[in-house]
Scaffold this motif. Structure first.
Motif, PDB file in Angstrom:
ATOM      1  N   GLY A   1       6.678 -27.135  25.115  1.00  0.00           N
ATOM      2  CA  GLY A   1       8.108 -27.110  25.347  1.00  0.00           C
ATOM      3  C   GLY A   1       8.696 -28.543  25.710  1.00  0.00           C
TER       4      GLY A   1
ATOM      5  N   LEU B   1       9.575 -21.946  23.197  1.00  0.00           N
ATOM      6  CA  LEU B   1       8.110 -22.406  23.238  1.00  0.00           C
ATOM      7  C   LEU B   1       7.617 -22.567  21.898  1.00  0.00           C
TER       8      LEU B   1
ATOM      9  N   TYR C   1       6.764 -23.484  32.431  1.00  0.00           N
ATOM     10  CA  TYR C   1       7.255 -22.417  31.716  1.00  0.00           C
ATOM     11  C   TYR C   1       8.379 -21.761  32.511  1.00  0.00           C
TER      12      TYR C   1
ATOM     13  N   GLY D   1      10.868 -23.093  29.957  1.00  0.00           N
ATOM     14  CA  GLY D   1      10.333 -22.158  29.072  1.00  0.00           C
ATOM     15  C   GLY D   1      11.304 -21.546  28.116  1.00  0.00           C
TER      16      GLY D   1
ATOM     17  N   CYS E   1       7.791 -33.794  26.534  1.00  0.00           N
ATOM     18  CA  CYS E   1       6.930 -32.571  26.007  1.00  0.00           C
ATOM     19  C   CYS E   1       6.051 -32.285  27.280  1.00  0.00           C
TER      20      CYS E   1
END
Length: 156
Positions: free
Chosen positions: A117, A97, A90, A94, A124
């Motif tokens: 994400g 999202l 993230y 990130g 992914c």
């Protein structure tokens, strides 16, 4: 075999086939049925507590593992978890999202909500995941709050 929804009688039949006959397989179909019932009696209504205990053990032994849950009247209503790798993902990628709440679990009819994400290689990556009891605004707000707290600095 119960994890794959194979009943005790079929499980015994498969064991007999795999082992090459009744003389090589341990137990009878009745033994398999009794074992299955004993497991169900042992777990009883504590299955949500078993999940919480499993996640608590992970939080105790893994660095930077986060989970939050909500139990109402012995029922697991919400659960969120994210590990160290998910948090690093993230922080790195990130910017965007996505979460998809279209996955329903069979036995408990809870909604599985993965937070994902896309990295720089167009793959992914997971940022976390959750389970919801129902699809109300309050449930989603609670889940999103649980996501925001461990992820740190989030800009909307």
């Amino acid at each position: 075999m119960s994890l794959n929804k194979v009943g005790p009688a079929n499980a015994h039949r498969l064991q007999v086939s795999l082992k090459g006959g009744h003389h090589n397989a341990r137990g009878t179909p009745t033994d398999y049925k009794n074992f299955y019932l004993n497991i169900k009696l042992y777990i009883g209504d504590q299955d949500s507590q078993l999940v919480v205990d499993k996640f608590q053990a992970r939080a105790d032994h893994l660095p930077d593992f986060t989970f939050n849950y909500n139990i109402v009247d012995g029922e697991l209503r919400a659960l969120f978890w994210a590990d160290e790798t998910a948090k690093i993902n993230y922080q790195a990628v990130g910017d965007v999202l996505a979460f998809d709440a279209t996955y329903h679990m069979n036995k408990y009819n809870m909604i599985f909500v993965p937070f994902t994400g896309v990295d720089s290689h167009k793959r992914c990556v997971m940022f976390g995941a959750g389970l919801l009891y129902n699809e109300t605004i309050e449930s989603y707000c609670c889940l999103l709050d649980c996501f925001i707290k461990p992820m740190g600095n989030i800009q909307c």
